[in-house]
Design an enzyme around this catalytic site. Structure first.
Site, short mmCIF file in Angstrom:
data_model
loop_
_atom_site.label_atom_id
_atom_site.label_comp_id
_atom_site.label_asym_id
_atom_site.label_seq_id
_atom_site.Cartn_x
_atom_site.Cartn_y
_atom_site.Cartn_z
N LYS A 105 -8.36 27.12 -12.27
CA LYS A 105 -9.19 27.66 -11.17
C LYS A 105 -10.57 28.11 -11.64
O LYS A 105 -11.56 27.93 -10.94
CB LYS A 105 -8.47 28.79 -10.45
CG LYS A 105 -8.18 29.99 -11.30
CD LYS A 105 -6.82 30.55 -11.01
CE LYS A 105 -6.04 30.47 -12.29
NZ LYS A 105 -4.65 30.42 -12.21
N GLU A 129 -3.70 21.31 -6.99
CA GLU A 129 -2.85 22.14 -6.12
C GLU A 129 -2.48 23.48 -6.77
O GLU A 129 -2.43 24.52 -6.11
CB GLU A 129 -1.56 21.36 -5.79
CG GLU A 129 -0.64 22.03 -4.81
CD GLU A 129 -1.30 22.28 -3.47
OE1 GLU A 129 -1.55 21.34 -2.73
OE2 GLU A 129 -1.60 23.46 -3.17
N VAL A 132 -4.66 27.29 -6.78
CA VAL A 132 -4.70 28.38 -5.78
C VAL A 132 -3.29 28.66 -5.28
O VAL A 132 -2.60 27.76 -4.79
CB VAL A 132 -5.59 28.00 -4.56
CG1 VAL A 132 -5.64 29.14 -3.56
CG2 VAL A 132 -6.99 27.61 -5.01
N GLY A 134 -0.46 29.19 -6.66
CA GLY A 134 0.69 28.64 -7.41
C GLY A 134 1.56 27.70 -6.60
O GLY A 134 1.16 26.58 -6.28
N ILE A 136 2.55 27.74 -3.51
CA ILE A 136 2.27 27.49 -2.08
C ILE A 136 1.36 26.27 -1.99
O ILE A 136 0.27 26.29 -2.57
CB ILE A 136 1.56 28.70 -1.41
CG1 ILE A 136 2.31 30.01 -1.68
CG2 ILE A 136 1.39 28.47 0.08
CD1 ILE A 136 1.58 31.25 -1.17
N GLY A 187 6.32 41.51 -17.19
CA GLY A 187 5.74 40.20 -17.49
C GLY A 187 4.85 39.67 -16.38
O GLY A 187 4.45 38.51 -16.39
N LYS A 205 -10.08 31.61 -6.91
CA LYS A 205 -9.27 30.90 -5.90
C LYS A 205 -9.99 30.86 -4.56
O LYS A 205 -9.96 29.85 -3.86
CB LYS A 205 -7.91 31.59 -5.79
CG LYS A 205 -7.08 31.47 -7.07
CD LYS A 205 -5.90 32.42 -7.09
CE LYS A 205 -5.12 32.33 -8.40
NZ LYS A 205 -4.17 33.42 -8.59
N GLY A 302 3.70 31.95 -12.23
CA GLY A 302 4.99 31.76 -12.89
C GLY A 302 5.23 30.30 -13.21
O GLY A 302 4.67 29.40 -12.60
#
Ligand code: HSE
Length: 434
Positions: A105, A129, A132, A134, A136, A187, A205, A302
């Site tokens: 990003k 993809e 921004v 992750g 979604i 984390g 983003k 993640g």
């Protein structure tokens, strides 16, 4: 069966997730794509640490150029992050005729124009993809699913770390630094969480979102940003008493031919759909002129959610390769970009409702002095409450305003903060009611 041959540059958390999904879900990926995806080479400086995924050792190299210059590879996945090497690798991959998938990003927000121009020059695709929100699939939504709409407005939560911290501060009444150390322990926060908490990550983003919405590669510097590091439990509590919560909101909207693109901690009504987006989740509330209101929710970070987005891009570009249809959907999805770039509205010109917390001495005439300055600068007060004394020298005076212009607010607060009855810098939040 045809094959799509892939080179992976960057084998960190997300890179390992990509290898894992390609192994675990190979059957569904093959069936959807109608082709086998073959991971040909993986480059990383560290090729010895165990990433919890079994990959043939012969695929590894420490030399990224070995992957980028391999004539047998169709698609390069760039997952090293940062702007220097990543830019060089992507440009070289394109020059070599390879399609590119990236989650980067910061690079897109700062060098988007260069990357998109280069993809045009070499006739290749660049897909992003995972850059921004992750997992979604919001890039696909804006490029394709909502392509028939004029997008009127996006209100979004784009940084999971900040959202987690604000959620803990709200639910437990703890300070920013206590919530940050919880995020670290679990984390959620990076070893250096600067980009998350100073708002840069979400502003990267937002830059990508406005580029997609308005069809021009905007630059990171075009977006106004404030992070969450100055948010105090006190204001979260007052917000809650007034029926609001505080969210780090990324806002994009078109008003009278000008784009508002801003990211800051914002008062959001407690019954707003985004108020319920808690912990590390991301969400985007998007208004299109025909579709109306839409909501997208999921994990923005993640290993697994991000790998899901990267491999979705890989499948897309694999399909293009198989059907010989590279660049069928252009990076920003505008085959004819707007002739004139829409201007970004300077922050001084935005109109918003506001929350102020004044720290004033508790004596007659203070409120009239403050309200006098606000009134003479066109700021109309909606609610004012004097809260319990928090220190010996001052009381918090909390105010909500009707809509006002930011420049008038700044002018007023400068004057108010110079009053001898005001003992600390006034705290300001913008209020978003829509
Ligand atoms: N650090 C980001 C977040 C994820 O907390 O949402 C990667 O952009």
């Amino acid at each position: 069966m045809p094959q799509v041959k892939v080179g992976l540059v960057g084998f960190g958390i997300v890179g390992a997730g990509v290898a894992e999904i390609l192994i675990n879900n190979s059957e569904i990926i093959k069936n959807r794509l109608g082709s086998e995806v073959v991971l040909k080479k993986i480059a990383d400086l560290d090729i010895n640490s165990d990433r919890g995924v079994k990959v043939d050792n012969r695929l590894f190299t420490t030399d990224a150029m070995e992957v980028i210059n391999d004539p047998d590879i169709d698609i390069i996945i760039e997952l090293i992050g940062g702007c220097d090497y990543a830019k060089e690798y992507i440009l070289k991959a394109m020059e070599n005729g390879k399609h590119v998938v990236t989650a980067n990003k910061a690079l897109l927000a700062q060098h988007g124009r260069l990357l998109f121009d280069s993809s045009e020059k070499y006739g290749v695709d660049i897909a992003f993809e995972a850059s921004v929100a992750g997992g979604i699939p919001i890039i696909k939504v804006l490029r394709e699913g909502l392509a028939a709409n004029n997008i009127k407005e996006v209100l979004s939560i784009l940084n999971g770390t900040s959202n987690y911290i604000l959620t803990r501060m709200t639910k437990e009444g703890i300070s920013f630094s206590e919530a940050l150390s919880k995020a670290r322990k679990l984390g959620y926060a990076e070893a250096d969480p600067t980009l998350d908490i100073d708002g840069s990550d979400a502003a990267h983003k937002l830059t990508i979102l406005i580029s997609l919405i308005f069809g021009t590669p905007y630059h990171f510097d075009d977006v106004y940003r404030e992070g969450i590091d100055k948010v105090l439990p006190l204001d979260i509590r007052f917000a809650s008493e007034l029926g609001y919560c505080i969210k780090l909101l990324a806002i994009a909207r078109l008003i009278d031919g000008n784009i508002e693109a801003r990211l800051h901690p914002t008062f959001v009504p407690s019954d707003h759909i985004l108020a319920n987006v808690i912990n590390a989740f991301n969400a985007l509330y998007i208004q299109g002129d025909f579709v109306g209101s839409t909501l997208f929710y999921g994990l923005g970070a993640g290993r697994r959610p991000t790998a899901s987005a990267v491999v979705a891009d890989l499948i897309d570009l694999g399909r293009n390769k198989i059907s010989g249809a590279a660049r069928r959907v252009l990076p920003l999805s505008f085959a004819s970009p707007p002739e004139k770039e829409l201007p970004i509205k300077p922050m001084d010109q935005i109109i918003s409702e506001y929350y102020f917390r004044f720290s004033a001495v508790d004596k007659p005439g203070v409120l009239s002095k403050i309200s006098g300055i606000l009134g003479s600068n066109n700021i109309s007060i909606a609610t004012v409450i004097q809260k319990e004394r928090e220190s010996d020298s001052s009381v918090p005076l909390v105010m909500l305003t009707h809509e006002a212009r930011e420049i008038d607010v700044k002018k007023s607060l400068e004057l108010i903060d110079r009053l001898d009855v005001v003992v600390e810098k006034t705290v300001l939040y913008r209020v978003e009611k829509r």
